[in-house]
Scaffold this active site. Structure first.
Site, PDB file in Angstrom:
ATOM      1  N   ASP A   1       0.852  -1.194   0.000  1.00 39.66           N
ATOM      2  CA  ASP A   1       0.000   0.000   0.000  1.00 39.66           C
ATOM      3  C   ASP A   1       0.885   1.240   0.000  1.00 39.66           C
ATOM      4  O   ASP A   1       1.696   1.440   0.908  1.00 39.66           O
ATOM      5  CB  ASP A   1      -0.885   0.016   1.249  1.00 39.66           C
TER       6      ASP A   1
ATOM      7  N   LYS B   1      -2.540   5.970  -4.411  1.00 40.91           N
ATOM      8  CA  LYS B   1      -3.667   6.878  -4.148  1.00 40.91           C
ATOM      9  C   LYS B   1      -3.477   8.240  -4.811  1.00 40.91           C
ATOM     10  O   LYS B   1      -2.355   8.752  -4.897  1.00 40.91           O
ATOM     11  CB  LYS B   1      -3.842   7.081  -2.631  1.00 40.91           C
TER      12      LYS B   1
ATOM     13  N   TYR C   1       3.049  10.001  -0.157  1.00 37.79           N
ATOM     14  CA  TYR C   1       4.085   9.476   0.754  1.00 37.79           C
ATOM     15  C   TYR C   1       5.502   9.784   0.236  1.00 37.79           C
ATOM     16  O   TYR C   1       6.476   9.600   0.955  1.00 37.79           O
ATOM     17  CB  TYR C   1       3.932   7.958   0.965  1.00 37.79           C
TER      18      TYR C   1
ATOM     19  N   HIS D   1      -7.538   9.400  -2.248  1.00 34.67           N
ATOM     20  CA  HIS D   1      -6.947   9.356  -0.904  1.00 34.67           C
ATOM     21  C   HIS D   1      -7.897   9.936   0.151  1.00 34.67           C
ATOM     22  O   HIS D   1      -8.051   9.380   1.237  1.00 34.67           O
ATOM     23  CB  HIS D   1      -5.612  10.109  -0.927  1.00 34.67           C
TER      24      HIS D   1
HETATM   25  N1  NAP Z   1      -5.492   6.084   3.499  1.00 36.60           N
HETATM   26  C1  NAP Z   1      -4.979   6.845   4.422  1.00 36.60           C
HETATM   27  O1  NAP Z   1      -5.358   8.019   4.591  1.00 36.60           O
HETATM   28  C2  NAP Z   1      -3.941   6.287   5.346  1.00 36.60           C
HETATM   29  C3  NAP Z   1      -3.662   6.945   6.564  1.00 36.60           C
HETATM   30  C4  NAP Z   1      -2.710   6.367   7.406  1.00 36.60           C
HETATM   31  C5  NAP Z   1      -2.072   5.189   7.048  1.00 36.60           C
HETATM   32  N2  NAP Z   1      -2.338   4.591   5.839  1.00 36.60           N
HETATM   33  C6  NAP Z   1      -1.651   3.333   5.414  1.00 36.60           C
HETATM   34  O2  NAP Z   1      -1.682   2.407   6.493  1.00 36.60           O
HETATM   35  C7  NAP Z   1      -0.344   2.059   6.854  1.00 36.60           C
HETATM   36  C8  NAP Z   1      -0.237   1.739   8.328  1.00 36.60           C
HETATM   37  O3  NAP Z   1      -0.620   2.803   9.140  1.00 36.60           O
HETATM   38  P1  NAP Z   1       0.435   3.615  10.024  1.00 36.60           P
HETATM   39  O4  NAP Z   1       1.717   3.678   9.316  1.00 36.60           O
HETATM   40  O5  NAP Z   1      -0.253   4.880  10.398  1.00 36.60           O
HETATM   41  O6  NAP Z   1       0.547   2.811  11.392  1.00 36.60           O
HETATM   42  P2  NAP Z   1       0.696   1.299  11.929  1.00 36.60           P
HETATM   43  O7  NAP Z   1       0.996   0.349  10.827  1.00 36.60           O
HETATM   44  O8  NAP Z   1      -0.493   1.022  12.777  1.00 36.60           O
HETATM   45  O9  NAP Z   1       1.943   1.424  12.907  1.00 36.60           O
HETATM   46  C9  NAP Z   1       3.243   1.578  12.421  1.00 36.60           C
HETATM   47  C10 NAP Z   1       4.197   1.622  13.612  1.00 36.60           C
HETATM   48  O10 NAP Z   1       4.172   0.370  14.301  1.00 36.60           O
HETATM   49  C11 NAP Z   1       5.496  -0.117  14.448  1.00 36.60           C
HETATM   50  N3  NAP Z   1       5.412  -1.583  14.347  1.00 36.60           N
HETATM   51  C12 NAP Z   1       5.004  -2.296  13.273  1.00 36.60           C
HETATM   52  N4  NAP Z   1       4.980  -3.616  13.547  1.00 36.60           N
HETATM   53  C13 NAP Z   1       5.398  -3.759  14.827  1.00 36.60           C
HETATM   54  C14 NAP Z   1       5.587  -4.874  15.662  1.00 36.60           C
HETATM   55  N5  NAP Z   1       5.329  -6.128  15.234  1.00 36.60           N
HETATM   56  N6  NAP Z   1       6.037  -4.658  16.929  1.00 36.60           N
HETATM   57  C15 NAP Z   1       6.285  -3.392  17.357  1.00 36.60           C
HETATM   58  N7  NAP Z   1       6.114  -2.284  16.610  1.00 36.60           N
HETATM   59  C16 NAP Z   1       5.672  -2.462  15.340  1.00 36.60           C
HETATM   60  C17 NAP Z   1       6.293   0.518  13.337  1.00 36.60           C
HETATM   61  O11 NAP Z   1       7.640   0.627  13.705  1.00 36.60           O
HETATM   62  P3  NAP Z   1       8.910   0.428  12.702  1.00 36.60           P
HETATM   63  O12 NAP Z   1       8.515   0.934  11.342  1.00 36.60           O
HETATM   64  O13 NAP Z   1       9.961   1.281  13.340  1.00 36.60           O
HETATM   65  O14 NAP Z   1       9.226  -1.023  12.710  1.00 36.60           O
HETATM   66  C18 NAP Z   1       5.626   1.882  13.237  1.00 36.60           C
HETATM   67  O15 NAP Z   1       6.133   2.775  14.206  1.00 36.60           O
HETATM   68  C19 NAP Z   1       0.458   3.285   6.402  1.00 36.60           C
HETATM   69  O16 NAP Z   1       1.847   3.006   6.346  1.00 36.60           O
HETATM   70  C20 NAP Z   1      -0.187   3.576   5.076  1.00 36.60           C
HETATM   71  O17 NAP Z   1       0.267   2.666   4.090  1.00 36.60           O
HETATM   72  C21 NAP Z   1      -3.287   5.118   4.997  1.00 36.60           C
END
Ligand code: NAP
Ligand code: NAG
Ligand code: NAG
Ligand code: NAG
Length: 331
Positions: A73, A106, A78, A139
């Site tokens: 994704d 997106k 980004y 998006h």
């Molecule tokens: N459509 C939209 O508007 C929108 C908005 C937000 C997000 N997104 C998408 O959704 C994805 C995920 O959301 P997000 O990036 O906000 O947050 P997330 O995936 O909920 O959390 C990411 C965080 O969790 C840590 N992490 C991941 N796996 C772990 C594990 N097994 N143990 C401990 N820590 C862990 C990562 O650390 P490290 O990286 O340091 O390992 C990072 O700091 C985004 O990257 C993006 O692709 C889309």
């Protein structure tokens, strides 16, 4: 049988020779347009204010595909589509087929004019080094020019542009992100093509049962972003509701299944029918986050996890609160 097992032994030998383990391929779900979508994706957003480095996302995507992820994704906003593209190209050169991969990107808010959609997608494809993406999403329903003034273009016009992108074969499937139920209904009421996917925030604190039920009725797949919510101390904002990763109830469930707490959080989303999008740049975390398809939570465990729902949004984007198409509750 004998032939098969010797092939298997050979494959294992080859993998061990390279020091790699056998990938665990993520299973797929059907979209209403007939295509298959892998049931978990790697997230690639680095956060609000993080300036992308040269190759950290490229590395993460390479590790993920090697581990068995097939869905990435990303988004124009980004600023790392080029890194995703380089990793995908490398893996394809190593034998992974393009058709086995599912790439989502997106359309940014600055390109909402109907005639801006196809050029914006062509720019993303150029960044990604691809001929097509598997899924293209609007998006946000909120338009905003690069000079920060709002663009009040109707998202129905934007959706017409998305349909054109699909007709040209530049996106195999199309969908929306951060739309609310009324906004999706408006697309349907106008007799336009139904989005295949809605990508929204879903995690233990924001389970959105009504929105999930609506999407299930409409046969729209839900991709769940920020799937860990406020699980990690390093990420939780002050005042964010529990649970954290050391919550005793979660630790107990994890122990019972010989899984980690983050894996339990992801499995719960899978059981809600949601496609989680865990983001990590850390090899060991990337390699554990997709191993959530070999166990099942009990009804009692699911009830425990359901009780953490607080309708608490990690990403409210309050800066767009006064845009007429702001999608979330205004309180
Ligand atoms: N459509 C939209 O508007 C929108 C908005 C937000 C997000 N997104 C998408 O959704 C994805 C995920 O959301 P997000 O990036 O906000 O947050 P997330 O995936 O909920 O959390 C990411 C965080 O969790 C840590 N992490 C991941 N796996 C772990 C594990 N097994 N143990 C401990 N820590 C862990 C990562 O650390 P490290 O990286 O340091 O390992 C990072 O700091 C985004 O990257 C993006 O692709 C889309
Ligand atoms: C992003 O910025 C908003 C303010 O605009 C802030 O409330 C939020 O915590 C930030 N999120 C991340 C993941 O840095
Ligand atoms: C911002 O950009 C839009 C689109 O290019 C333009 O129509 C508008 O006049 C600009 N507004 C300001 C305040 O510069
Ligand atoms: C528990 O999980 C770990 C990591 O996946 C694995 O190496 C180990 O063999 C598992 N133990 C049992 C008892 O299944």
């Amino acid at each position: 049988m004998k032939g098969l097992s010797s092939v298997f032994v050979l494959v294992i030998t080859i993998f061990s020779a390279y020091g790699a383990s056998i990938p665990t391929i993520v299973p797929t779900l059907k979209l209403h347009d007939g295509r298959d979508i892998p049931a978990l994706a790697l997230g690639t957003w680095l956060g609000n204010n993080t300036k992308p480095g040269a190759s950290e996302v490229e590395q993460a995507v390479s590790w993920a595909i090697a581990a068995g992820y097939r869905h990435i994704d990303t988004a124009f906003a980004y600023r790392i589509e080029d890194q995703v593209g380089r990793a995908v190209a490398k893996k394809i050169s190593e034998g992974v087929k393009r058709e086995e991969l599912f790439i989502t990107t997106k359309l940014w808010n600055s390109e909402h004019a109907r005639e801006a959609v196809v050029p914006a997608l062509r720019q993303s494809l150029s960044n990604l080094g691809l001929e097509y993406v598997d899924l293209y999403l609007i998006h946000w329903p909120v338009g905003q020019f690069l000079n920060q003034t709002y663009d009040y273009t109707d998202y129905l016009d934007t959706w017409h542009g998305m349909v054109e992108a699909k007709t040209l074969g530049l996106a195999k499937s199309i969908g929306v992100s951060n739309f609310n139920q009324q906004q999706i209904d408006r697309i349907l009421e106008h007799g336009l093509e139904k989005p295949t996917v809605l990508q929204v925030e879903i995690n233990l604190n924001l389970q959105q049962p009504d929105l999930l039920a609506y999407c299930a009725r409409q046969d729209i797949r839900v991709m769940g972003y920020t799937p860990f919510g406020s699980l990690f101390y390093s990420k939780a904002q002050p005042g964010a509701p529990p649970p954290r990763v050391d919550d005793p109830a979660l630790v107990e469930i994890a122990k019972r299944h010989n899984k980690t707490v983050p894996q339990i959080a992801l499995r719960y989303l899978v059981e809600l029918g949601v496609i989680p999008i865990p983001k990590s740049l850390t090899k060991s975390r990337i390699e554990q986050n997709h191993l959530v398809f070999d166990f099942q939570l009990t009804e009692q465990e699911k009830a425990t996890l359901k009780a953490f729902d607080r309708n608490y949004r990690t990403i409210p984007q309050l800066k767009w609160l006064d845009h007429p198409y702001y999608p979330f509750e205004k309180n």
